[in-house]
Design an enzyme around this catalytic site. Sequence first.
Site, PDB file in Angstrom:
ATOM      1  N   ASP A   1       0.845  -1.207   0.000  1.00  0.00           N
ATOM      2  CA  ASP A   1       0.000   0.000   0.000  1.00  0.00           C
ATOM      3  C   ASP A   1       0.881   1.259   0.000  1.00  0.00           C
ATOM      4  O   ASP A   1       0.370   2.371  -0.048  1.00  0.00           O
ATOM      5  CB  ASP A   1      -1.017  -0.015   1.148  1.00  0.00           C
ATOM      6  CG  ASP A   1      -0.370  -0.057   2.518  1.00  0.00           C
ATOM      7  OD1 ASP A   1       0.863  -0.158   2.614  1.00  0.00           O
ATOM      8  OD2 ASP A   1      -1.131  -0.002   3.519  1.00  0.00           O
ATOM      9  N   SER A   2       2.217   1.045  -0.002  1.00  0.00           N
ATOM     10  CA  SER A   2       3.136   2.163  -0.246  1.00  0.00           C
ATOM     11  C   SER A   2       2.870   2.771  -1.615  1.00  0.00           C
ATOM     12  O   SER A   2       3.394   3.843  -1.930  1.00  0.00           O
ATOM     13  CB  SER A   2       4.596   1.686  -0.166  1.00  0.00           C
ATOM     14  OG  SER A   2       4.802   0.552  -0.987  1.00  0.00           O
TER      15      SER A   2
ATOM     16  N   ASP B   1      -1.038  -6.163  -0.277  1.00  0.00           N
ATOM     17  CA  ASP B   1      -1.384  -5.542   1.002  1.00  0.00           C
ATOM     18  C   ASP B   1      -2.882  -5.344   1.138  1.00  0.00           C
ATOM     19  O   ASP B   1      -3.546  -4.908   0.188  1.00  0.00           O
ATOM     20  CB  ASP B   1      -0.725  -4.149   1.095  1.00  0.00           C
ATOM     21  CG  ASP B   1       0.510  -4.144   1.962  1.00  0.00           C
ATOM     22  OD1 ASP B   1       0.727  -5.107   2.732  1.00  0.00           O
ATOM     23  OD2 ASP B   1       1.280  -3.165   1.879  1.00  0.00           O
TER      24      ASP B   1
ATOM     25  N   LYS C   1      -1.178  -9.402   2.806  1.00  0.00           N
ATOM     26  CA  LYS C   1      -0.382  -8.950   3.956  1.00  0.00           C
ATOM     27  C   LYS C   1      -1.235  -8.033   4.825  1.00  0.00           C
ATOM     28  O   LYS C   1      -1.968  -7.186   4.312  1.00  0.00           O
ATOM     29  CB  LYS C   1       0.896  -8.235   3.505  1.00  0.00           C
ATOM     30  CG  LYS C   1       1.749  -7.767   4.693  1.00  0.00           C
ATOM     31  CD  LYS C   1       3.201  -7.456   4.298  1.00  0.00           C
ATOM     32  CE  LYS C   1       3.414  -6.130   3.635  1.00  0.00           C
ATOM     33  NZ  LYS C   1       2.927  -4.952   4.373  1.00  0.00           N
TER      34      LYS C   1
ATOM     35  N   GLU D   1      -1.177  -5.597   8.451  1.00  0.00           N
ATOM     36  CA  GLU D   1      -0.378  -4.937   9.489  1.00  0.00           C
ATOM     37  C   GLU D   1      -0.992  -5.183  10.865  1.00  0.00           C
ATOM     38  O   GLU D   1      -2.209  -5.086  11.032  1.00  0.00           O
ATOM     39  CB  GLU D   1      -0.324  -3.427   9.225  1.00  0.00           C
ATOM     40  CG  GLU D   1       0.451  -3.074   7.967  1.00  0.00           C
ATOM     41  CD  GLU D   1       0.601  -1.577   7.757  1.00  0.00           C
ATOM     42  OE1 GLU D   1       0.278  -0.790   8.684  1.00  0.00           O
ATOM     43  OE2 GLU D   1       1.051  -1.190   6.669  1.00  0.00           O
TER      44      GLU D   1
ATOM     45  N   GLU E   1       9.371  -4.317  10.304  1.00  0.00           N
ATOM     46  CA  GLU E   1       9.767  -3.016   9.760  1.00  0.00           C
ATOM     47  C   GLU E   1      10.309  -2.107  10.866  1.00  0.00           C
ATOM     48  O   GLU E   1       9.645  -1.925  11.900  1.00  0.00           O
ATOM     49  CB  GLU E   1       8.578  -2.339   9.047  1.00  0.00           C
ATOM     50  CG  GLU E   1       8.959  -0.975   8.466  1.00  0.00           C
ATOM     51  CD  GLU E   1       7.959  -0.401   7.468  1.00  0.00           C
ATOM     52  OE1 GLU E   1       6.985  -1.106   7.119  1.00  0.00           O
ATOM     53  OE2 GLU E   1       8.162   0.750   7.037  1.00  0.00           O
TER      54      GLU E   1
HETATM   55  O1  KIV Z   1       3.579  -1.148   1.580  1.00  0.00           O
HETATM   56  C1  KIV Z   1       4.752  -1.533   1.558  1.00  0.00           C
HETATM   57  O2  KIV Z   1       5.533  -1.250   0.640  1.00  0.00           O
HETATM   58  C2  KIV Z   1       5.220  -2.341   2.674  1.00  0.00           C
HETATM   59  C3  KIV Z   1       6.686  -2.575   2.778  1.00  0.00           C
HETATM   60  C4  KIV Z   1       7.342  -1.343   3.237  1.00  0.00           C
HETATM   61  C5  KIV Z   1       6.985  -3.736   3.641  1.00  0.00           C
HETATM   62  O3  KIV Z   1       4.447  -2.762   3.467  1.00  0.00           O
END
Ligand code: KIV
Length: 279
Positions: free
Chosen positions: A44-45, A83, A113, A115, A182
């Site tokens: 989600d970056s 994510d 993924k 969090e 992280e």
């Molecule tokens: O969203 C992302 O890119 C991430 C990485 C920084 C692990 O979760």
Amino acid sequence: MKNTVLTFQQNKKDGIKSSMLTAYDYSTAKLMDEAGVTAILVGDSLGNVMLGYEDTLSVTMEDMIHHGAAVARGAKNAMVVVDMPFMSYQTSVYDALVNAGRLMKEARANAVKIEGGEEVCPQIKAITDAGIPVMAHIGLTPQSINAFGGFKVQGRTEQRAVKLVKDALAVQEAGAFAVTLECVPSKLAAYITSILDIPTIGIGAGAECDGQVLVYQDLLGMFSDFTPKFVKKYADLGTIMRGAFEAYIEEINSGAFPEAKHGYEIADEIMEKVKASFE
Ligand code: KIV
């Protein structure tokens, strides 16, 4: 051969490091896949590096599906982890299950993924029980940036370090196949790695993790809004790209581009007839 959860498990067992990179589009995913990366994370970056938001909170399920599907089309061998965006799983176990299912069906993810630690274990258990692999993500979890009060290293006090170890054990117990660490002190990450059966994937968590992940624009020097300490630049594509864009603009202005070889032919007699019909 397509990498799977078994690849991650086997790599940990054999002492082989797993590699993961973020990607958000087909062409980049294809290049990473050809390079032999173990897994591609549609992080989600993308909110920061692709959409220009200052954090990841505005990223939607539709964004993740749109970009996830593009990456999945480019990843022949790399496992694709997508994510779950902010508020797609925190609200309830039911929401988490429905949204994880959408990422599998509509984005063709191989895993999702999430969090969080102990507090999201009911979600991790329900999703894995449904046959969907889950990568956990603890330490600095950017979706909680407002609760943390900024991008800070996590687990530096005894109490917070103990909490991180408990979180790592809890997500493993809930069924996660791997856990991203992280911004965790290297020695703490090494300890967590040594006591877990599942692999740890570090980002700012030292060399002892079972694998590493980086945001590709950071690695290629394409994103300059902020650069965390843990980033290593393997290329300065930002400078190369800007130079190429400048040269392109310059050549349009000077007439150096396009040349005849960049154009298409038409027979002279056809052109004559076209012109004659307008005289
Ligand atoms: O969203 C992302 O890119 C991430 C990485 C920084 C692990 O979760």
